[in-house]
Design a protein around this motif. Structure first.
Motif, PDB file in Angstrom:
ATOM      1  N   ARG A   1      -5.255  45.332  47.955  1.00 50.18           N
ATOM      2  CA  ARG A   1      -5.947  44.487  48.939  1.00 50.18           C
ATOM      3  C   ARG A   1      -5.069  44.166  50.150  1.00 50.18           C
ATOM      4  O   ARG A   1      -5.588  43.898  51.226  1.00 50.18           O
ATOM      5  CB  ARG A   1      -6.406  43.180  48.283  1.00 50.18           C
TER       6      ARG A   1
ATOM      7  N   ARG B   1      -9.475  48.371  58.870  1.00 46.63           N
ATOM      8  CA  ARG B   1     -10.343  48.566  57.697  1.00 46.63           C
ATOM      9  C   ARG B   1     -11.264  49.777  57.856  1.00 46.63           C
ATOM     10  O   ARG B   1     -11.712  50.334  56.866  1.00 46.63           O
ATOM     11  CB  ARG B   1     -11.162  47.286  57.444  1.00 46.63           C
TER      12      ARG B   1
ATOM     13  N   ASN C   1      -5.349  46.970  53.153  1.00 48.12           N
ATOM     14  CA  ASN C   1      -6.355  46.898  54.232  1.00 48.12           C
ATOM     15  C   ASN C   1      -6.558  45.453  54.686  1.00 48.12           C
ATOM     16  O   ASN C   1      -7.557  45.124  55.307  1.00 48.12           O
ATOM     17  CB  ASN C   1      -7.687  47.534  53.815  1.00 48.12           C
ATOM     18  N   ARG C   2      -5.613  44.602  54.310  1.00 51.14           N
ATOM     19  CA  ARG C   2      -5.595  43.196  54.736  1.00 51.14           C
ATOM     20  C   ARG C   2      -6.831  42.414  54.298  1.00 51.14           C
ATOM     21  O   ARG C   2      -7.265  41.517  54.989  1.00 51.14           O
ATOM     22  CB  ARG C   2      -5.381  43.069  56.262  1.00 51.14           C
ATOM     23  N   LEU C   3      -7.399  42.773  53.121  1.00 48.47           N
ATOM     24  CA  LEU C   3      -8.368  41.839  52.542  1.00 48.47           C
ATOM     25  C   LEU C   3      -7.588  40.635  52.036  1.00 48.47           C
ATOM     26  O   LEU C   3      -8.106  39.540  51.896  1.00 48.47           O
ATOM     27  CB  LEU C   3      -9.150  42.483  51.394  1.00 48.47           C
ATOM     28  N   THR C   4      -6.312  40.865  51.714  1.00 48.13           N
ATOM     29  CA  THR C   4      -5.347  39.790  51.501  1.00 48.13           C
ATOM     30  C   THR C   4      -4.269  40.000  52.554  1.00 48.13           C
ATOM     31  O   THR C   4      -3.826  41.136  52.751  1.00 48.13           O
ATOM     32  CB  THR C   4      -4.742  39.877  50.081  1.00 48.13           C
ATOM     33  N   GLU C   5      -3.867  38.946  53.229  1.00 45.98           N
ATOM     34  CA  GLU C   5      -2.917  39.105  54.333  1.00 45.98           C
ATOM     35  C   GLU C   5      -1.490  39.276  53.797  1.00 45.98           C
ATOM     36  O   GLU C   5      -0.979  38.406  53.097  1.00 45.98           O
ATOM     37  CB  GLU C   5      -2.989  37.879  55.254  1.00 45.98           C
TER      38      GLU C   5
ATOM     39  N   VAL D   1      -7.590  44.004  62.780  1.00 52.89           N
ATOM     40  CA  VAL D   1      -7.922  44.067  61.354  1.00 52.89           C
ATOM     41  C   VAL D   1      -9.207  44.871  61.092  1.00 52.89           C
ATOM     42  O   VAL D   1      -9.308  45.595  60.094  1.00 52.89           O
ATOM     43  CB  VAL D   1      -7.976  42.642  60.743  1.00 52.89           C
TER      44      VAL D   1
END
Lengths: 241, 258
Positions: free
Chosen positions: A49, A78, A52-56, A74
Motif C-alpha cells: 500500500r 496511482r 501506490n501511496r494508499l498509505t503514505e 498521487v
C-alpha cells in the motif's frame, strides 16, 4: 546498471504507535515479478500500500524510476502503479462501466474496441462487456478488476492476494493471465501471496517479511529448494506462523 | 416575576399530572421498571420548560438583536454538541455537527428574514429558530451516521476507486448521495403527509391558543417549507464535511481498520 522500477530504502512505518515496517530495503527491476511472502500481520500489505501511496510512506524511502514517489502527483502515481485487491470490489453496473472508470476520471472515454481489447487481455470474452458485475463468478470478477486496472495503462501492478478467495481452477487462470500480461505488456509486478506453487511458477525473486522486517530475499528455486535452510523454506513448511 | 405566572395554567398542569401518575402505575403493575424515569422526566420537563418560559419572557421583553443572537448561538452550540455525540466513529464529529447545523440554520433563518417571511424580532425568530435548529440537528445526526456507515461498508470499493486515480470525493460520491437521501427523507415524507396523519405542533399550538385554523395552516405551510430547506442545507453541509474527515490531503482513506 539500469534504474530499478521500485527502490525501497530504509522504510519504517508505524500504525497507532506500533511498528508495522522496520527498515525495509527492496529493489524491483523493470519487468520483474517479485513475490512478497510472510505470515499474516508481517507487513506485506502495508508495504504494498505504500508503493501506490494508499498509505503514505515517509519521504525519500520509496523511489519509482529513481523519483521519490512522495513528490509525484498521487493520482498520476496511482494510474502508473495499478493495484488489484484480494476482493475485486467491482462497482455496481456493467463490466464495461467498470473498465471505463479509470480513464473517465482522467477525462478519456474508452471506445468499445478498447474495452474489448482490455477484456481480451484479462482473458474474458468480448460479450462480457455488457454483463452486470453482480452476475460474475469470483474468478471472472477478479479478471474484470484486472482489466479495470489495465485500462489506465499502468507500468506496474501491485497484487494483494488476488487469488486467495478463488477456487484452484480460477486461481490458475488468474495466475496465467498475470504471467501473460507481464510478457505482453512488460509490466513490473509485485505480488503478495501465500501460495507456494504460485511463487515457484511466477516469481523471479522473493522477499520474506517477518514482523515488519525483510527476513529473506532471493531466487525462489534457491530459497524453496529441497536442501534449503533458508527462512523462506521454513515459512513454506509452516514453521514460522 | 413569579407573580406573572398564570395560576389557572398551573392548575391545568397539576391536573395533567394525573396522566403521568397513571403511566407510573402501569409501569409498576407491568414491572417495566420505568416509574422512576417517568417521574424524573416529568419533573425535568416541568423545570426546563418553566425556566425557558421565563428566559423567553425576559428576552422578548429586551428584544434586541445581540440578545437574540446570543440565544441562537447557545441553541446551536447545544444542538452541535448533541449531534456530535451521535456521530461516534466520525473524526471531529462535534466540529462537523456544529459547522453543519450553523450553516443550515443560519442560511435558512437568513433567507426567511431576507424574504420578509419573518421579522428579526425575538418573538418570531426564537421559536422558528428552535424548530429549524432542532430539525437541522436531527438531519445532521442522520447524515453523519449514514456517511460513516457507507464509508466503512464501502471501503473496498472506495479504495479500489482511489487506486484507479479517483479523489476521495470521486471515490465516495455514489455513497454520499445515499447519505443525503437518508437525511432528507423524514422531512420530505412528513411534508407529504402533513395534516393527513397528524396535525403538526406549531399548528396545534396556534389552534389551541385561539387562532383560526386557516391562520394556523398558513404558518404550518411556511414551517414545512422552511424545514425542507433547512434539511437540504444542513444535510449537504454535513455530507461534505463528514466525508472529508475520512480522507487525507493525499487522497488516502482513513479508517481504524486500514
Amino acid at each position: 546498471m539500469t534504474t530499478p522500477r521500485f527502490q525501497v530504502q530504509n522504510l519504517s512505518l508505524e500504525r497507532n504507535g506500533r511498528p508495522v515496517l522496520r527498515n525495509v530495503n527492496m529493489m524491483v527491476a523493470v519487468g520483474e515479478i517479485v513475490c512478497l511472502l510472510g505470515p499474516s500481520g508481517s507487513g506485506k500489505s502495508s508495504l504494498l500500500r505504500c508503493l501506490n501511496r494508499l498509505t503514505e510512506p515517509p519521504p525519500q524511502t520509496i523511489f519509482l524510476n529513481a523519483q521519490d514517489i512522495t513528490t509525484i502527483d498521487v493520482l498520476a502515481l496511482r494510474r502508473r502503479v495499478g493495484m488489484v485487491f484480494q476482493k475485486p470490489a467491482l462497482f455496481p453496473g456493467t463490466v464495461a462501466d467498470n473498465i471505463a472508470y479509470g480513464p473517465q476520471l482522467d477525462g478519456r472515454t474508452l471506445t468499445s474496441d478498447e474495452i474489448i481489447e482490455l477484456l481480451t487481455l484479462a482473458d474474458l470474452p468480448p460479450d462480457y462487456a455488457q454483463r452486470l458485475t453482480s452476475e460474475l463468478s469470483g474468478g471472472e470478477a477478479q479478471r474484470v478488476s484486472i482489466a479495470r486496472t489495465l485500462s489506465n495503462h499502468p507500468d506496474s501492478l501491485l497484487l494483494d492476494e488476488p487469488t486467495s478467495a478463488l477456487d484452484p481452477a480460477a486461481r490458475r487462470h488468474v495466475r496465467e493471465t498475470i504471467e501473460k500480461l507481464r510478457q505482453e505488456l512488460g509490466l513490473t509486478v509485485i505480488w503478495v501471496t501465500h501460495y507456494m506453487e504460485e511463487v515457484l511458477e511466477v516469481a523471479d525473486r522473493v522477499y520474506l517479511l517477518l514482523d515488519g522486517r525483510i527476513a529473506d530475499e532471493g531466487d525462489p528455486e534457491h530459497l524453496l529448494g529441497p536442501e534449503s535452510h533458508h527462512k523462506t523454506a521454513e515459512f513454506a513448511a509452516g514453521h514460522l506462523e | 416575576m413569579l407573580e406573572n405566572f398564570p395560576l389557572d395554567q398551573l392548575s391545568r398542569i397539576v391536573a395533567a399530572l394525573a396522566l403521568v401518575f397513571l403511566a407510573a402505575i402501569i409501569s409498576r403493575w407491568q414491572k417495566l421498571d420505568l416509574e422512576k424515569d417517568i417521574l424524573t422526566a416529568s419533573v425535568r420537563a416541568f423545570i426546563q420548560l418553566i425556566a425557558i418560559g421565563y428566559a423567553l419572557t425576559l428576552i422578548f421583553a429586551i428584544d434586541n438583536p445581540p440578545a437574540i443572537l446570543f440565544l441562537l448561538t447557545v441553541m446551536t452550540l447545544i444542538a452541535g454538541y448533541t449531534s456530535g455525540k451521535r456521530g461516534r466513529g466520525v473524526p471531529h464529529s462535534g466540529r462537523v455537527a456544529l459547522m453543519s447545523i450553523s450553516f443550515g440554520a443560519a442560511l435558512t433563518l437568513g433567507l426567511l428574514v431576507a424574504l420578509g417571511v419573518f421579522k428579526f424580532s425575538a418573538q418570531q425568530i426564537i421559536p422558528i429558530a428552535g424548530m429549524v435548529i432542532g430539525n437541522s440537528m436531527n438531519v445532521c445526526s442522520l447524515v453523519m451516521g449514514r456517511v460513516r456507515d457507507e464509508v466503512n461498508g464501502r471501503a473496498p470499493e472506495i479504495e479500489a476507486a482511489l487506486a484507479l486515480g479517483a479523489t476521495g470525493r470521486q471515490a465516495s460520491h455514489p455513497y454520499l448521495r445515499a447519505a443525503l437521501h437518508a437525511g432528507m427523507t423524514p422531512i420530505v415524507d412528513s411534508t407529504k403527509t402533513v395534516g393527513l396523519i397528524q396535525l403538526p405542533g406549531a399548528m396545534t399550538g396556534m389552534i389551541l391558543a385561539g387562532a383560526s385554523p386557516l391562520e394556523a395552516v398558513q404558518l404550518q405551510i411556511i414551517v414545512m417549507y422552511m424545514l425542507i430547506g433547512a434539511a437540504a442545507f444542513t444535510g449537504l453541509a454535513a455530507v461534505w464535511l463528514t466525508y472529508r474527515q475520512f480522507f487525507t490531503a493525499n487522497q488516502q482513506l482513513v479508517l481504524p481498520s486500514l
